[in-house]
Design an enzyme around this catalytic site. Structure first.
Site, mmCIF file in Angstrom:
data_model
loop_
_atom_site.group_PDB
_atom_site.id
_atom_site.type_symbol
_atom_site.label_atom_id
_atom_site.label_comp_id
_atom_site.label_asym_id
_atom_site.label_seq_id
_atom_site.Cartn_x
_atom_site.Cartn_y
_atom_site.Cartn_z
ATOM 1 N N LYS A 13 -10.229 31.697 97.796
ATOM 2 C CA LYS A 13 -9.648 32.947 98.307
ATOM 3 C C LYS A 13 -9.900 33.106 99.801
ATOM 4 C CE LYS A 13 -11.973 35.743 95.611
ATOM 5 N NZ LYS A 13 -12.825 34.791 94.882
ATOM 6 N N ARG A 85 -12.281 43.971 92.168
ATOM 7 C CA ARG A 85 -12.959 43.050 91.255
ATOM 8 C C ARG A 85 -13.190 43.665 89.891
ATOM 9 N NH1 ARG A 85 -15.649 39.621 95.449
ATOM 10 N NH2 ARG A 85 -16.654 37.869 94.442
ATOM 11 N N ARG A 124 -20.362 23.975 98.820
ATOM 12 C CA ARG A 124 -19.900 24.776 99.973
ATOM 13 C C ARG A 124 -21.053 25.020 100.947
ATOM 14 N NH1 ARG A 124 -16.653 30.126 98.691
ATOM 15 N NH2 ARG A 124 -18.414 30.515 97.302
ATOM 16 N N ARG A 157 -24.833 29.265 101.072
ATOM 17 C CA ARG A 157 -24.937 30.688 100.774
ATOM 18 C C ARG A 157 -25.978 30.868 99.670
ATOM 19 N NH1 ARG A 157 -19.010 33.297 99.755
ATOM 20 N NH2 ARG A 157 -20.130 34.298 98.055
ATOM 21 N N ARG A 168 -22.114 34.210 88.548
ATOM 22 C CA ARG A 168 -20.951 34.851 89.176
ATOM 23 C C ARG A 168 -19.669 34.547 88.400
ATOM 24 N NH1 ARG A 168 -21.354 32.255 94.681
ATOM 25 N NH2 ARG A 168 -19.537 33.457 95.303
HETATM 26 P P1 AMP Z 1 -17.517 36.918 97.726
HETATM 27 O O1 AMP Z 1 -17.819 36.539 99.115
HETATM 28 O O2 AMP Z 1 -16.163 37.534 97.541
HETATM 29 O O3 AMP Z 1 -17.762 35.801 96.741
HETATM 30 O O4 AMP Z 1 -18.547 38.095 97.327
HETATM 31 C C1 AMP Z 1 -19.936 37.882 97.365
HETATM 32 C C2 AMP Z 1 -20.660 38.995 96.633
HETATM 33 O O5 AMP Z 1 -20.394 40.257 97.258
HETATM 34 C C3 AMP Z 1 -20.282 39.204 95.170
HETATM 35 O O6 AMP Z 1 -20.936 38.307 94.291
HETATM 36 C C4 AMP Z 1 -20.728 40.646 94.968
HETATM 37 O O7 AMP Z 1 -22.145 40.740 94.865
HETATM 38 C C5 AMP Z 1 -20.318 41.295 96.291
HETATM 39 N N1 AMP Z 1 -18.930 41.786 96.255
HETATM 40 C C6 AMP Z 1 -17.906 41.360 97.033
HETATM 41 N N2 AMP Z 1 -16.778 42.028 96.745
HETATM 42 C C7 AMP Z 1 -17.097 42.889 95.745
HETATM 43 C C8 AMP Z 1 -16.355 43.828 94.990
HETATM 44 N N3 AMP Z 1 -15.040 44.039 95.197
HETATM 45 N N4 AMP Z 1 -17.012 44.545 94.030
HETATM 46 C C9 AMP Z 1 -18.325 44.366 93.813
HETATM 47 N N5 AMP Z 1 -19.086 43.478 94.469
HETATM 48 C C10 AMP Z 1 -18.481 42.748 95.433
#
Ligand code: AMP
Length: 216
Positions: A13, A85, A124, A157, A168
């Site tokens: 994404k 999400r 990654r 990360r 996740r």
């Molecule tokens: P990402 O970079 O999109 O993989 O997001 C990393 C982390 O940020 C996720 O595992 C959540 O802990 C938090 N996070 C990001 N976007 C959301 C969302 N829309 N709702 C809840 N937690 C989020």
């Protein structure tokens, strides 16, 4: 125009959002990136959310919705990456956009088998300086651990370790996958096979966006 990229962690994404933002002039809104920046700056919000990110859990809906509501402006062109999400976030987004006289234009679901998602996440690496994303298998840095672009340290990360990545993916299945039905019900969803090269996935996404633009 509001485009949502939906997909499991590791489905690309972020990479694709950046490419589409460059190609079409979308503002790239990544809630994950916004949270990571708040954590790095040790802001009040960063302190509030850091344990959720570390554990691979979702940040509570109310916090995420407030963050996004403060970022989306009427008339803007956005690509939403990692938001919504949950179904509750999706209905909240509908309400925010309705209040601005607009609505979601297109949702793309980037599909990827779980084992490939785990493989991508554990390989990654991200630059601590400029955020450039690398992959130890498909896109290594020229010098190990050093960003090709800005020479800062390239790191894994904290939530990309194998155990947290698996967690996740479970969270995705339980809480985010229901959005596929939600947006199918709204006739907004198109699926794109993400188990291909970034170039092939980008071409498929561009075709979907071009069609959505032509239909408006
Ligand atoms: P990402 O970079 O999109 O993989 O997001 C990393 C982390 O940020 C996720 O595992 C959540 O802990 C938090 N996070 C990001 N976007 C959301 C969302 N829309 N709702 C809840 N937690 C989020």
């Amino acid at each position: 125009m509001i485009v949502i990229l939906l997909g499991s962690p590791g489905s690309g994404k972020g990479t694709q959002s950046k490419r589409l933002a460059d190609a079409y002039g979308f503002k790239h809104l990544s809630t994950g990136d916004l949270f990571r920046a708040e954590i790095a700056e040790k802001t009040e919000l960063g302190v509030k959310v850091q344990d959720y990110l570390k554990a691979g859990k979702l940040v509570p809906d109310a916090i995420v919705v407030e963050l996004v509501a403060g970022k989306v402006m009427a008339g803007g062109k956005y690509i939403l990456d990692g938001f919504p999400r949950t179904v509750d976030q999706a209905t909240a987004l509908d309400g925010i956009l309705k209040g601005m006289g607009t609505s979601v234009t297109q949702v793309v679901y980037l599909t990827l088998p779980k084992d490939e998602a785990i493989r991508r996440m554990s390989s990654r690496r991200v630059c601590s300086g400029c955020g450039e994303v690398y992959n130890t298998i498909s896109r290594p840095t020229q010098v190990e651990g050093v960003c090709d672009k800005c020479s800062s340290k390239v790191l894994q990360r904290e939530d990309d370790t194998e155990a947290t990545a698996a967690k996740r993916l479970m969270v995705f299945e339980d809480l985010t996958h229901p959005l596929v039905s939600y947006y199918k019900g709204e006739s907004l969803l198109t699926e794109v096979d993400a188990a291909r090269t970034p170039e092939a996935v980008e071409a498929a996404l561009r075709a979907v966006i071009d069609e959505a633009r032509a239909a408006r």
